[in-house]
Motif scaffolding. Structure first.
Motif, PDB file in Angstrom:
ATOM      1  N   ALA A 102       0.832  -1.207   0.000  1.00 60.37           N
ATOM      2  CA  ALA A 102       0.000   0.000   0.000  1.00 60.37           C
ATOM      3  C   ALA A 102       0.866   1.256   0.000  1.00 60.37           C
ATOM      4  O   ALA A 102       0.590   2.222  -0.736  1.00 60.37           O
ATOM      5  CB  ALA A 102      -0.934  -0.011   1.201  1.00 60.37           C
ATOM      6  N   ASN A 103       1.926   1.259   0.798  1.00 60.43           N
ATOM      7  CA  ASN A 103       2.820   2.420   0.861  1.00 60.43           C
ATOM      8  C   ASN A 103       3.544   2.634  -0.467  1.00 60.43           C
ATOM      9  O   ASN A 103       3.763   3.773  -0.887  1.00 60.43           O
ATOM     10  CB  ASN A 103       3.839   2.235   1.988  1.00 60.43           C
ATOM     11  N   THR A 104       3.942   1.537  -1.118  1.00 59.84           N
ATOM     12  CA  THR A 104       4.627   1.649  -2.412  1.00 59.84           C
ATOM     13  C   THR A 104       3.695   2.233  -3.456  1.00 59.84           C
ATOM     14  O   THR A 104       4.095   3.087  -4.265  1.00 59.84           O
ATOM     15  CB  THR A 104       5.143   0.269  -2.874  1.00 59.84           C
ATOM     16  N   LYS A 105       2.454   1.780  -3.464  1.00 52.92           N
ATOM     17  CA  LYS A 105       1.480   2.325  -4.408  1.00 52.92           C
ATOM     18  C   LYS A 105       1.228   3.802  -4.123  1.00 52.92           C
ATOM     19  O   LYS A 105       1.054   4.593  -5.059  1.00 52.92           O
ATOM     20  CB  LYS A 105       0.185   1.516  -4.354  1.00 52.92           C
ATOM     21  N   ASP A 106       1.237   4.168  -2.845  1.00 53.28           N
ATOM     22  CA  ASP A 106       1.097   5.598  -2.488  1.00 53.28           C
ATOM     23  C   ASP A 106       2.264   6.406  -3.038  1.00 53.28           C
ATOM     24  O   ASP A 106       2.074   7.526  -3.542  1.00 53.28           O
ATOM     25  CB  ASP A 106       1.032   5.765  -0.969  1.00 53.28           C
ATOM     26  N   LEU A 107       3.481   5.848  -2.948  1.00 44.39           N
ATOM     27  CA  LEU A 107       4.652   6.534  -3.492  1.00 44.39           C
ATOM     28  C   LEU A 107       4.480   6.768  -4.994  1.00 44.39           C
ATOM     29  O   LEU A 107       4.728   7.874  -5.493  1.00 44.39           O
ATOM     30  CB  LEU A 107       5.916   5.715  -3.233  1.00 44.39           C
ATOM     31  N   ILE A 108       4.059   5.740  -5.706  1.00 41.94           N
ATOM     32  CA  ILE A 108       3.862   5.858  -7.152  1.00 41.94           C
ATOM     33  C   ILE A 108       2.811   6.921  -7.463  1.00 41.94           C
ATOM     34  O   ILE A 108       2.995   7.773  -8.347  1.00 41.94           O
ATOM     35  CB  ILE A 108       3.460   4.490  -7.744  1.00 41.94           C
TER      36      ILE A 108
END
Length: 541
Positions: A8-14
């Motif tokens: 979820a955090n990685t998708k937020d970064l993207i």
């Protein structure tokens, strides 16, 4: 839970990186995908470097900031540290660290510092991380990203926004994760940039279900030290699934694709999935016109080949070159003619099938996505290919997939499996078209297979099972007798259901039939009389 949170955090970064691009006028811009993927890659490499050096020098693990601690190394010690890094990690100079960029963000011409840093990383790692074109030119890791901001006065701020977004995130906790984790991240990363809107050489993202089925049916026993090839690799979905099924450390990847964008995405996919050793084998170029991978003067042969080639494409500009005599063996069944109009509808996929057949080792296996029309075409190049597959005993099986398994095309597709060692026959033809659940994806309908349905296809295929109205197991001779049809449905038994009845029940049914017929005949005669009277009453006025 840690993995779910991190995903979820990685998708937020993207999403945040995309938001920055939008704020600086680059949302949906043709260069946005370069910025997003390359910034993501830089951050991944920075954190992978930190993770690796901490394994080499445990004292870095306890430091508040490993970048500060590592700056205390002498130049010789730092050089020794770089030599101990694993070959799938980028080597970074100390000025390449994200922490170093963060400290410099208020300096004048920060955009130039940012671009120069990425360019120097690319040069420093050129031998391992660059991909080549068909002519041998190298395409480096990073572009000068700030140049895509049209207003020069905004470039420093743009680069600052990128760096400030990156320092609040770390990949270090997830480097032990495997394919399934990174495939999900990769799909999300490129989801807006690998669509069928790319003009002449549009990229199509192969659905995960199709890729999984192809890999699982190809690799049904342990293997090692094998070569894997995709002549129309796109962003590498099929190759990644195949490598995962084999084991990333037991195979070497080779590919070629005409799209520069897809080739860059494939490189990123290899880096995320511990296949950096195969990057030198990734070629951007025209496979059909100028296949790159060779052993001496002859085309290289491969143990495993996967492909989801373009079905139709205008190749009239190099059509004459394909008819040259040196291609007669590779394109044994012929080359499609140039139509008077609608050149974009020239069937190019038969050229890929022929190229793949030519490129297999004596025990090689292949899986190819084809339009379902290929498996029953009664004439032309498609028919000649099917005849050759049967005559040379290369056919392993066919799985006809549900409609709309690709949301981007309404063409029904099948998966063609080849196996040069399948000389005894035992060919599996499967009709999986009735499986799946239809859902809405944007403006399109898409069919999704459940995990259980995917496994049913894989197990039935690998066990060589004949299942009523689902699959048949045949010999080469049986297929030749059926006019070389690869459609499972043409081999299903026609079922006639019988019901046991007594003589009395039979007599009762027959009496009912006779009575009904008598009534119908009487009604028919009455209608005939009425029609004749009506006709006699007609007069010309």
């Amino acid at each position: 839970m840690v993995v779910q949170d991190f995903t979820a955090n990685t998708k937020d970064l993207i999403d945040n990186l995309k938001s920055i691009c939008t704020s600086y006028g680059l949302g949906n811009d043709g260069n946005e995908f370069k910025i997003i993927t390359q910034v993501f890659l830089y951050k991944f490499m920075n954190d992978k470097f930190g993770y690796e050096v901490k394994q080499i020098d445990p004292s870095l693990q306890t430091a508040d900031k490993w970048e500060v601690k590592i700056n205390e190394y002498s130049d010789d010690d730092y050089e020794m540290l770089l030599l101990q890094l694993s070959p799938d990690s980028a080597k970074l100079k100390r000025e390449h660290f994200l922490a170093s960029l963060f400290e410099k963000q208020n300096n004048e011409e920060f955009a130039k510092t940012f671009d120069d840093t990425l360019r120097d990383i690319a040069i420093f790692n050129n031998e391992i991380f660059s991909v080549k074109t068909g002519t041998g030119a190298k395409i480096t890791l990073f572009d000068e990203l700030s140049q895509f901001v049209a207003d020069p006065s905004q470039r420093d701020n743009f680069c600052k926004a990128i760096v400030n977004q990156l320092v609040n995130f770390s990949f270090e906790r997830i480097f032990e994760q495997k394919f399934d984790f990174f495939s999900t991240i990769f799909e999300y990363l490129i989801k807006d940039y690998n669509k069928d809107g790319g003009g002449k050489y549009a990229e199509y993202y192969t659905p995960h279900a199709v890729a999984k089925i192809m890999a699982a049916c190809l690799v049904d026993a342990p293997v090692q030290n094998v070569t894997c090839y995709d002549p129309s690799a796109g962003s590498g979905t099929l190759l990644m699934n195949l490598a995962h099924a084999i084991g990333e450390d037991r195979c070497t990847i080779y590919s070629q694709d005409i799209s520069q964008k897809s080739t860059a995405m494939l490189r990123l996919n290899l880096i995320l999935n511990n296949l950096v050793h195969s990057i030198p084998n990734i070629i951007q170029g025209n496979t059909i016109l100028a296949p790159y991978h060779k052993e001496g003067d002859r085309l290289m042969k491969f143990d495993y080949i996967v492909s989801n080639p373009p079905f139709k494409l205008d190749f009239s500009e190099y059509h004459a070159d394909l008819l040259a005599s040196n291609n007669s063996e590779r394109f044994f069944a012929g080359v499609a003619n140039i139509p008077n109009k609608d050149k974009d509808k020239m069937a190019i996929y038969p050229l890929f099938i022929q190229h793949i057949m030519y490129s297999l080792t004596s025990k090689g296996r292949a899986a190819i996505v084809v339009p379902t029309g290929f498996i029953t075409a009664q004439s032309g190049i498609e028919r000649k290919i099917r005849e050759r597959l049967v005559e040379q005993k290369m056919l392993r099986g066919v799985v006809s997939m549900p409609s709309n398994i690709f949301a981007t095309t309404g063409t029904n597709v099948s998966i063609l499996f080849l196996d040069c060692a399948n000389t005894k026959g035992d060919i599996v033809l499967m009709d999986a078209s009735k499986l799946g659940t239809t859902v809405k994806e944007g403006k399109n309908q898409k069919t999704l297979l459940s995990t259980e349905e995917e496994q049913r296809i894989i197990d039935t295929f690998n066990r060589h099972e004949a299942v009523e109205d689902f699959s048949v197991v045949l010999s080469y001779e049986q297929i030749a007798e059926k006019n070389y049809s690869f459609s499972a449905g043409q081999y299903f038994d026609v079922k006639i259901e019988y019901t046991d009845i007594t003589p009395e029940e039979f007599k009762t049914k027959m009496d009912d039939f006779k009575a009904n017929l008598s009534n119908l005949f009487a009604e028919s005669k009455s209608l005939e009389v009425q029609i004749e009277k009506a006709l006699e009453g007609l007069r010309f006025e």
